[in-house]
Design a protein around this motif. Sequence first.
Motif, PDB file in Angstrom:
ATOM      1  N   LEU A 146      52.807 101.252  12.213  1.00  0.00           N
ATOM      2  CA  LEU A 146      53.303 102.110  11.066  1.00  0.00           C
ATOM      3  C   LEU A 146      52.694 101.845   9.866  1.00  0.00           C
ATOM      4  O   LEU A 146      52.284 102.827   8.966  1.00  0.00           O
ATOM      5  CB  LEU A 146      54.693 101.561  11.083  1.00  0.00           C
ATOM      6  N   GLN A 202      58.319  99.040  22.364  1.00  0.00           N
ATOM      7  CA  GLN A 202      57.402  98.016  22.862  1.00  0.00           C
ATOM      8  C   GLN A 202      57.707  97.131  23.927  1.00  0.00           C
ATOM      9  O   GLN A 202      58.655  96.354  23.709  1.00  0.00           O
ATOM     10  CB  GLN A 202      57.073  97.223  21.513  1.00  0.00           C
ATOM     11  N   VAL A 238      63.992 103.889   9.129  1.00  0.00           N
ATOM     12  CA  VAL A 238      63.488 103.215  10.569  1.00  0.00           C
ATOM     13  C   VAL A 238      64.258 102.010  10.689  1.00  0.00           C
ATOM     14  O   VAL A 238      64.277 100.977  10.081  1.00  0.00           O
ATOM     15  CB  VAL A 238      62.033 102.846  10.345  1.00  0.00           C
ATOM     16  N   SER A 255      62.137  96.245  20.692  1.00  0.00           N
ATOM     17  CA  SER A 255      61.130  95.606  21.608  1.00  0.00           C
ATOM     18  C   SER A 255      61.806  95.116  22.883  1.00  0.00           C
ATOM     19  O   SER A 255      62.822  94.775  22.698  1.00  0.00           O
ATOM     20  CB  SER A 255      60.436  94.263  21.267  1.00  0.00           C
ATOM     21  N   PRO A 284      59.329  94.079  17.105  1.00  0.00           N
ATOM     22  CA  PRO A 284      58.073  94.818  17.608  1.00  0.00           C
ATOM     23  C   PRO A 284      56.938  94.891  16.644  1.00  0.00           C
ATOM     24  O   PRO A 284      56.730  96.006  16.067  1.00  0.00           O
ATOM     25  CB  PRO A 284      58.694  96.078  17.738  1.00  0.00           C
ATOM     26  N   LEU A 338      54.170  97.617  16.989  1.00  0.00           N
ATOM     27  CA  LEU A 338      54.591  99.117  16.380  1.00  0.00           C
ATOM     28  C   LEU A 338      54.615  98.998  14.773  1.00  0.00           C
ATOM     29  O   LEU A 338      54.294  99.955  14.037  1.00  0.00           O
ATOM     30  CB  LEU A 338      55.806  99.371  17.053  1.00  0.00           C
ATOM     31  N   VAL A 344      53.229 105.683  17.242  1.00  0.00           N
ATOM     32  CA  VAL A 344      54.230 105.581  15.911  1.00  0.00           C
ATOM     33  C   VAL A 344      53.809 107.217  15.258  1.00  0.00           C
ATOM     34  O   VAL A 344      54.559 107.267  14.342  1.00  0.00           O
ATOM     35  CB  VAL A 344      54.153 104.659  15.146  1.00  0.00           C
ATOM     36  N   VAL A 377      61.071 104.112  19.963  1.00  0.00           N
ATOM     37  CA  VAL A 377      59.652 103.756  20.579  1.00  0.00           C
ATOM     38  C   VAL A 377      59.810 102.303  20.876  1.00  0.00           C
ATOM     39  O   VAL A 377      60.390 101.438  20.111  1.00  0.00           O
ATOM     40  CB  VAL A 377      58.830 104.095  19.319  1.00  0.00           C
ATOM     41  N   LEU A 417      62.262 101.326  16.120  1.00  0.00           N
ATOM     42  CA  LEU A 417      61.239 100.573  16.623  1.00  0.00           C
ATOM     43  C   LEU A 417      61.922  99.238  17.279  1.00  0.00           C
ATOM     44  O   LEU A 417      62.160  98.353  16.620  1.00  0.00           O
ATOM     45  CB  LEU A 417      60.082 100.394  15.677  1.00  0.00           C
ATOM     46  N   VAL A 421      64.444  98.416  12.820  1.00  0.00           N
ATOM     47  CA  VAL A 421      63.513  97.661  13.421  1.00  0.00           C
ATOM     48  C   VAL A 421      64.065  96.502  14.276  1.00  0.00           C
ATOM     49  O   VAL A 421      64.981  95.579  13.441  1.00  0.00           O
ATOM     50  CB  VAL A 421      62.508  97.203  12.406  1.00  0.00           C
TER      51      VAL A 421
END
Length: 221
Positions: free
Chosen positions: A39, A190, A21, A157, A32, A35, A12, A188, A155, A23
């Motif tokens: 953060l 996970q 962001v 998963s 996630p 992550l 991150v 990103v 972010l 999520v």
Amino acid sequence: MTEIHADPDRAVAGIADGSTVLVGGFGLAGMPVALVDALIRQGAKDLTIVSNNAGNGDTGLAALLAKRRVRKVVCSFPRQSDSYVFDELYRAGLVELELVPQGTLAERMRAAGAGIGAFFCPTGVGTPLAEGKETRVIDGRAYVLEYPIHGDVALISAHRADRMGNLVYRKTARNFGPVMATAATLVVAQVRELVEVGALDPEAVVTPSIYVDRVLMEAER
């Protein structure tokens, strides 16, 4: 080329103050958490968080909110039995809320990824959610104009990734991950399993590697 990380803090790195962001997660399914925890440690503040929920209990998004690092939440379900962190902050005027119906939330992010400038949607017509928005009658039905949601960061998963960054999800944990991956500048992911290139069935890949910038391999529990 997708970066592979074992350290969530490196995954991150560089997320800026004031970022939007996205999520992933439906409640805790597909959240996630590693992550989000990273953060929190990373320190970015004044964030706009886009997610289905506004945090559960004291972990994940709720912990980020508790640290007073979130300026605004865009979500579909801000109130649940365990969303007391958000509830207290909102009642105190310490966090903004944009309430978006769940299907509209997903479509606004999909529109961002598809390059759609705006779209007309029937959901919310005649309710406070449509106040201040352009409306139009098309074929006898009223619609409200909705705009895409673009993220600076997503972010998400996934269940598996290969070393190129192709992602495969597992059941309900798939939820918003695919549309968020197309709607953000930095993505990103996970993952629970990391496999070699060629090990994934191409027909099972949901998010191609072209959308994924960093992969975090979850630590074994």
